[in-house]
Design a protein around this motif. Sequence first.
Motif, PDB file in Angstrom:
ATOM      1  N   ALA A  72     -80.343  24.789  61.728  1.00 51.00           N
ATOM      2  CA  ALA A  72     -80.449  25.430  60.413  1.00 51.00           C
ATOM      3  C   ALA A  72     -80.522  26.952  60.583  1.00 51.00           C
ATOM      4  O   ALA A  72     -79.872  27.705  59.838  1.00 51.00           O
ATOM      5  CB  ALA A  72     -81.687  24.914  59.694  1.00 51.00           C
ATOM      6  N   ALA A  73     -81.305  27.390  61.602  1.00 49.22           N
ATOM      7  CA  ALA A  73     -81.438  28.830  61.871  1.00 49.22           C
ATOM      8  C   ALA A  73     -80.084  29.420  62.284  1.00 49.22           C
ATOM      9  O   ALA A  73     -79.693  30.509  61.821  1.00 49.22           O
ATOM     10  CB  ALA A  73     -82.471  29.057  62.964  1.00 49.22           C
ATOM     11  N   ALA A  74     -79.355  28.668  63.122  1.00 42.15           N
ATOM     12  CA  ALA A  74     -78.035  29.124  63.571  1.00 42.15           C
ATOM     13  C   ALA A  74     -77.062  29.216  62.402  1.00 42.15           C
ATOM     14  O   ALA A  74     -76.278  30.167  62.297  1.00 42.15           O
ATOM     15  CB  ALA A  74     -77.497  28.170  64.627  1.00 42.15           C
ATOM     16  N   ASP A  75     -77.132  28.192  61.529  1.00 43.69           N
ATOM     17  CA  ASP A  75     -76.265  28.205  60.340  1.00 43.69           C
ATOM     18  C   ASP A  75     -76.539  29.428  59.481  1.00 43.69           C
ATOM     19  O   ASP A  75     -75.616  30.109  59.002  1.00 43.69           O
ATOM     20  CB  ASP A  75     -76.508  26.934  59.517  1.00 43.69           C
ATOM     21  CG  ASP A  75     -75.767  25.740  60.116  1.00 43.69           C
ATOM     22  OD1 ASP A  75     -74.900  25.959  61.001  1.00 43.69           O
ATOM     23  OD2 ASP A  75     -76.070  24.597  59.720  1.00 43.69           O
ATOM     24  N   ALA A  76     -77.843  29.701  59.297  1.00 41.48           N
ATOM     25  CA  ALA A  76     -78.234  30.862  58.477  1.00 41.48           C
ATOM     26  C   ALA A  76     -77.748  32.155  59.125  1.00 41.48           C
ATOM     27  O   ALA A  76     -77.214  33.051  58.437  1.00 41.48           O
ATOM     28  CB  ALA A  76     -79.752  30.884  58.318  1.00 41.48           C
ATOM     29  N   GLU A  77     -77.892  32.208  60.461  1.00 42.21           N
ATOM     30  CA  GLU A  77     -77.468  33.406  61.192  1.00 42.21           C
ATOM     31  C   GLU A  77     -75.953  33.593  61.090  1.00 42.21           C
ATOM     32  O   GLU A  77     -75.454  34.714  60.868  1.00 42.21           O
ATOM     33  CB  GLU A  77     -77.896  33.246  62.659  1.00 42.21           C
ATOM     34  CG  GLU A  77     -77.921  34.553  63.417  1.00 42.21           C
ATOM     35  CD  GLU A  77     -78.363  34.383  64.867  1.00 42.21           C
ATOM     36  OE1 GLU A  77     -78.166  35.311  65.654  1.00 42.21           O
ATOM     37  OE2 GLU A  77     -78.887  33.296  65.181  1.00 42.21           O
ATOM     38  N   ILE A  78     -75.256  32.452  61.237  1.00 44.88           N
ATOM     39  CA  ILE A  78     -73.783  32.508  61.142  1.00 44.88           C
ATOM     40  C   ILE A  78     -73.356  33.002  59.765  1.00 44.88           C
ATOM     41  O   ILE A  78     -72.479  33.868  59.631  1.00 44.88           O
ATOM     42  CB  ILE A  78     -73.179  31.121  61.444  1.00 44.88           C
ATOM     43  CG1 ILE A  78     -73.298  30.834  62.943  1.00 44.88           C
ATOM     44  CG2 ILE A  78     -71.723  31.031  61.008  1.00 44.88           C
ATOM     45  CD1 ILE A  78     -73.054  29.393  63.316  1.00 44.88           C
ATOM     46  N   ALA A  79     -74.007  32.436  58.731  1.00 41.15           N
ATOM     47  CA  ALA A  79     -73.666  32.830  57.356  1.00 41.15           C
ATOM     48  C   ALA A  79     -73.940  34.323  57.145  1.00 41.15           C
ATOM     49  O   ALA A  79     -73.127  35.037  56.518  1.00 41.15           O
ATOM     50  CB  ALA A  79     -74.489  31.996  56.383  1.00 41.15           C
ATOM     51  N   GLU A  80     -75.076  34.751  57.715  1.00 35.67           N
ATOM     52  CA  GLU A  80     -75.450  36.162  57.568  1.00 35.67           C
ATOM     53  C   GLU A  80     -74.431  37.063  58.266  1.00 35.67           C
ATOM     54  O   GLU A  80     -73.971  38.075  57.690  1.00 35.67           O
ATOM     55  CB  GLU A  80     -76.839  36.345  58.190  1.00 35.67           C
ATOM     56  CG  GLU A  80     -77.526  37.630  57.813  1.00 35.67           C
ATOM     57  CD  GLU A  80     -78.896  37.765  58.493  1.00 35.67           C
ATOM     58  OE1 GLU A  80     -79.315  38.895  58.759  1.00 35.67           O
ATOM     59  OE2 GLU A  80     -79.494  36.708  58.760  1.00 35.67           O
TER      60      GLU A  80
END
Lengths: 162, 286
Positions: A72-80
């Motif tokens: 989830a953290a990676a997804d958020a980072e990717i989106a950011e």
Amino acid sequence: MTGVPLNLDWQQILLHLMNFVILFAILYFLLYKPVRGFMDKRKAAYQEMDDQANQNKQEAEELKAQYEQQLAAADAEIAEKKAAAIHAAEARAKGIEQKAQDEAADIISKAKRQAESERDRIVGEAGDTITEMAKEAAEKALFGTTSDAFDSFLNMVEDEAK
Amino acid sequence: MNKKQKIRAGIIFGVAFIILLAGSVITGLVKNGHSEEIQVVMRDAVLHETFKVNLFGLIEVNPGLISAFCVTIIFLVFCLIVRIFVIPKFKKIPGKFQMFLEQMVDLFSNMGKSNSPHAYKFVSAYIFAAGAYICISTIFELFGIQVMTTAGVSVALPAPLSDINGAVCMGCLSYLVIMGGGIAKNGIKGFGKTLKEFSLPISMSFRLFGAMLSGALVTELVYHATVMSYGVPVIVGVLFTLLHALIQAYVLTTLVSTYFGEVTEKTVKVPKEKKPKKQKKSAQAA
């Protein structure tokens, strides 16, 4: 018949007692304890296996939760990062467009200026030529024949064309 | 069962019936040739006055004590064989015999645990031994092993607990075990709790003795009548003996574990609620 009711014999009671105590010891040490011990050991082994399985399951669940959190953290980072990249790309595109527009405007203004100066130069030169021609024509009209004047005119045009 | 087998079974049954009938008629015609009166036999079954067995030439004892020694020897041999040859080969997935042994141990262990949850280790082992002793020693009677009495008469070894001395020993020992458990767990209070059940050793002893003796007497009566000694003892003797073996083992072990549980139970002191002081009449008047 003695005075003791039912002919109770204390000596025989004690012999029975001794016999049962021996029997108890035999049964306890040779049968009950080893069988109980085996059963307890087996139960403990199965309990340990069960505990191990539960622990493994718990660890796996914890690991899964951890991975999901990381995901989830990676997804958020990717989106950011994606948003930042899009934003940067948009800004860069705008800059390039602006620069192109500026360059185009510059080129156009330069071209306009050049064209204007060229026109001014051509107009100036044409004015001079016409003035010169008018002067020569007036001279010829005044001092030479018509045919000479015409020939000279043609010659002059030819020279100009060259 | 096919037709041939049915015919064969019918023939066997018919022959057996004729033999039994003939035996009954013939023995009925013969005059009663008993060497001892039934009254003597039954009186001796209760009082053990007549038939005594010499124990290693030292003392004269009741045949029941010899039975008890025989049962102990049988148990010793059986337990040694099991301990040496069977238990080391126990598997995690048990076979039939291992399953039987485990079931027996588990039965008494669970009985001890459920009836005496506060202290069950010793009482479980005790009721295991007592249950096995009562059950097997009662079945031992069925073998009818003969011993020579001091009177020169051969008698079949009875169940050890049909001897009043054996029954009293069992009852008193059980009471002592209960008392010991009470003292070990609750000290003086446990001792007091056990003393409250002062009739327990007598009731347990005579319950065992009465039950065993009644079975022995009924069987003796059946055997005594020659006409009934064909076929009937198979049902009466064996059935009575087996039922007694199981029932008495169950009764004594349940009683011991229950009383043991009662005396080992820890008493929790409940703080007394203080009664509100009565207001003085003078204050009420004011």
